[in-house]
Design an enzyme around this catalytic site. Structure first.
Site, short mmCIF file in Angstrom:
data_model
loop_
_atom_site.label_atom_id
_atom_site.label_comp_id
_atom_site.label_asym_id
_atom_site.label_seq_id
_atom_site.Cartn_x
_atom_site.Cartn_y
_atom_site.Cartn_z
N HIS A 277 -2.90 -2.22 2.12
CA HIS A 277 -2.20 -1.03 1.68
C HIS A 277 -0.71 -1.11 2.00
O HIS A 277 0.05 -0.22 1.65
CB HIS A 277 -2.85 0.19 2.38
CG HIS A 277 -2.34 1.51 1.92
ND1 HIS A 277 -1.51 1.68 0.84
CD2 HIS A 277 -2.54 2.75 2.40
CE1 HIS A 277 -1.23 2.95 0.68
NE2 HIS A 277 -1.85 3.63 1.63
N CYS A 278 -0.27 -2.17 2.70
CA CYS A 278 1.12 -2.15 3.18
C CYS A 278 2.01 -3.20 2.53
O CYS A 278 2.93 -2.86 1.79
CB CYS A 278 1.12 -2.36 4.69
SG CYS A 278 0.35 -1.00 5.57
N ILE A 279 1.72 -4.48 2.80
CA ILE A 279 2.72 -5.50 2.48
C ILE A 279 2.95 -5.67 0.98
O ILE A 279 4.08 -5.84 0.55
CB ILE A 279 2.39 -6.82 3.22
CG1 ILE A 279 2.44 -6.52 4.71
CG2 ILE A 279 3.39 -7.92 2.90
CD1 ILE A 279 1.86 -7.58 5.57
#
Ligand SMILES: NC(=O)c1ccc[n+]([C@@H]2O[C@H](COP(=O)([O-])OP(=O)(O)OC[C@H]3O[C@@H](n4cnc5c(N)ncnc54)[C@H](O)[C@@H]3O)[C@@H](O)[C@H]2O)c1
Length: 430
Positions: A277-279
């Site tokens: 969900h982030c990078i």
């Protein structure tokens, strides 16, 4: 330094004697571990989530998040230190509200802050003097001040005097046994110095180390720098994997040798592409913001391009391996091993395995997968269920593609029985 208001002093006192009640908005991968740490620090927590299933599970003392063992959550729920609700009006009872809702991208890869806005509206409906609000969701610089602050001030309250507002990026690394919510230093950036003082008092007992910065924009950028740093460096080694492939050199040998340099080099490893969900997402929040200021963030664009090409790079390798066996991809049985976006976790979001499966399907392969953490998945209109990782399954496949290197899998068995292997993680070491 401005003199503390009576509201500030009262809230700091509630932190000192732990009588402050916390509201945690969004009880997912970030919110639930945070709620548990806050409760362990001695505060009472009201978790608010829009999903009834999540609320019921938490109230039953069961954890739906891998990093929070049920054995840790259950006693806190039983003791009344954590409760969950789907009713936003319950947030009126909270002195502090931490927002941990998703910040995905829209179909056009622009920031989708609709969850943050919905949470901000819910809080705006209950806000009162003496509350502190902390945004934890990763987002573009300016979100805290531009989206949250007006909603808190619309009832005539002043941020820094009556209510306190800060951005504090969540840095949780799911599945990391060493660095968890409590011992990972926590950056906090208040809108005013008073907001920082209040935050320091409230979060001080929850985290081992606080890192105050001078503004929410600085704190928002800290998170984006961290994740852009990873995206760019992963992009660099992924490009190195393509370079080495063309030169006939083993990229992992090159990286391992480079990593013996005791200074000036940090090891990153190539793989099937970015996931989670982030990078893959966060750098686009910064790129979007900078586009609105007429600036193109070139490193972010290039890293995004290289990283998103990796699934295709590995699918071509499957074609090459099958070619060695005089077979076409069409009609071949391909077993994908590991589909979670990284090892030893149960999170499929943005996983490059989904791209690998879709590309193989498009070429007519018969794809099955094994993942001990992901019992079923839907991709490209197809429903797949994890198959057992048996000798027969491995030997009966034309090619095995290792996409996620879960620790518990028997790679020796795969090596001994597979007709062809594509190892995107070098788990077989060469
Ligand atoms: N997962 C990670 O590893 C990680 C790490 C660091 C930062 N973050 C950031 O933290 C934020 C949350 O991510 P996550 O992984 O915990 O997401 P998640 O999807 O696991 O959890 C979000 C929860 O929020 C709930 N929710 C959605 N809208 C809501 C609303 N309006 N009110 C109340 N609840 C609502 C959802 O039902 C869900 O349970 C994101 O901004 C993410 O980028 C995530």
């Amino acid at each position: 330094m401005s003199k503390p208001t009576a509201t500030e002093t009262a809230l700091i006192k509630k932190a000192a004697d732990r009588s402050a009640v916390f509201g945690v908005v969004g009880l997912g991968y970030v919110g639930l571990p945070l709620a548990v740490e806050i409760a362990d620090a001695g505060y009472r927590v009201i978790g608010f989530d829009v999903q009834r299933r999540v609320v019921d599970t938490v109230n039953a003392g069961r954890s739906h998040i891998q990093d929070v063992p049920t054995e840790r959550l259950a006693p806190l729920v039983k003791a009344g230190r954590i409760s969950a609700t789907a009713d936003p009006a319950a947030l009126a009872k909270a002195d502090v509200i931490s927002i941990c809702v998703p910040t995905p991208l829209s179909k056009t890869r622009d920031p989708d802050v609709s969850f943050v806005l919905a949470a901000a509206d819910a809080i705006g409906g209950v806000v009162r003097a003496g509350q502190a609000v902390i945004l934890e969701s990763t987002t573009y610089p300016g979100t805290t001040r531009e989206l949250l602050m007006p909603r808190l001030q619309k009832t005539g309250l002043t941020v820094g005097e009556d209510v306190f507002l800060a951005f504090s990026p969540e840095r949780v690394d799911p599945g990391n046994p060493i660095w968890q919510t409590r011992n990972t230093p926590k950056v906090v950036g208040g809108v005013t110095p008073a907001c920082n003082r209040v935050l320091r008092a409230l979060y001080g007992p929850v985290f081992d180390t606080l890192v105050p910065v001078s503004s929410p924009e600085a704190a928002e950028l800290v998170k984006l720098l961290e994740n852009t740093f990873r995206s760019v460096n992963i992009g660099l080694v992924n490009e190195m994997a393509i370079v080495c492939d063309k030169l006939g050199v083993n990229v992992w040998e090159v990286i391992e040798a480079a990593a013996t340099k005791p200074f000036g080099f940090m090891k990153f490893t190539p793989g099937p592409g970015l996931g989670g969900h982030c990078i893959p997402i966060d750098p686009h929040y910064l790129a979007w913001k900078m586009r609105s200021l007429n600036y193109k963030t070139r490193f972010i664009e290039v890293a995004g391009e290289v990283n998103s090409e990796m699934p295709l790079f590995w699918v071509r390798k499957v074609g090459d391996r099958l070619n060695d066996l005089s077979r076409a991809v069409r009609g071949s049985k391909i077993l994908v091993v590991g589909v979670a976006y990284k090892k030893d976790i149960d999170d499929l979001r943005e996983s490059p395995a989904l791209d690998v499966i879709r590309l193989l399907h498009q070429q007519g392969a018969e794809v099955s997968y094994h993942d001990p953490y992901i019992p079923a998945l839907d991709e490209d209109g197809e429903h797949l269920e994890s198959v057992p990782l048996t000798k027969e399954r491995v030997a009966g496949s034309d090619c095995v593609v290792i996409v996620t290197d879960h620790s518990s899998l028997d790679y020796g068995m795969i090596r001994a029985n597979a007709r062809a292997i594509v190892d995107t993680r070098n788990v077989l070491r060469g």
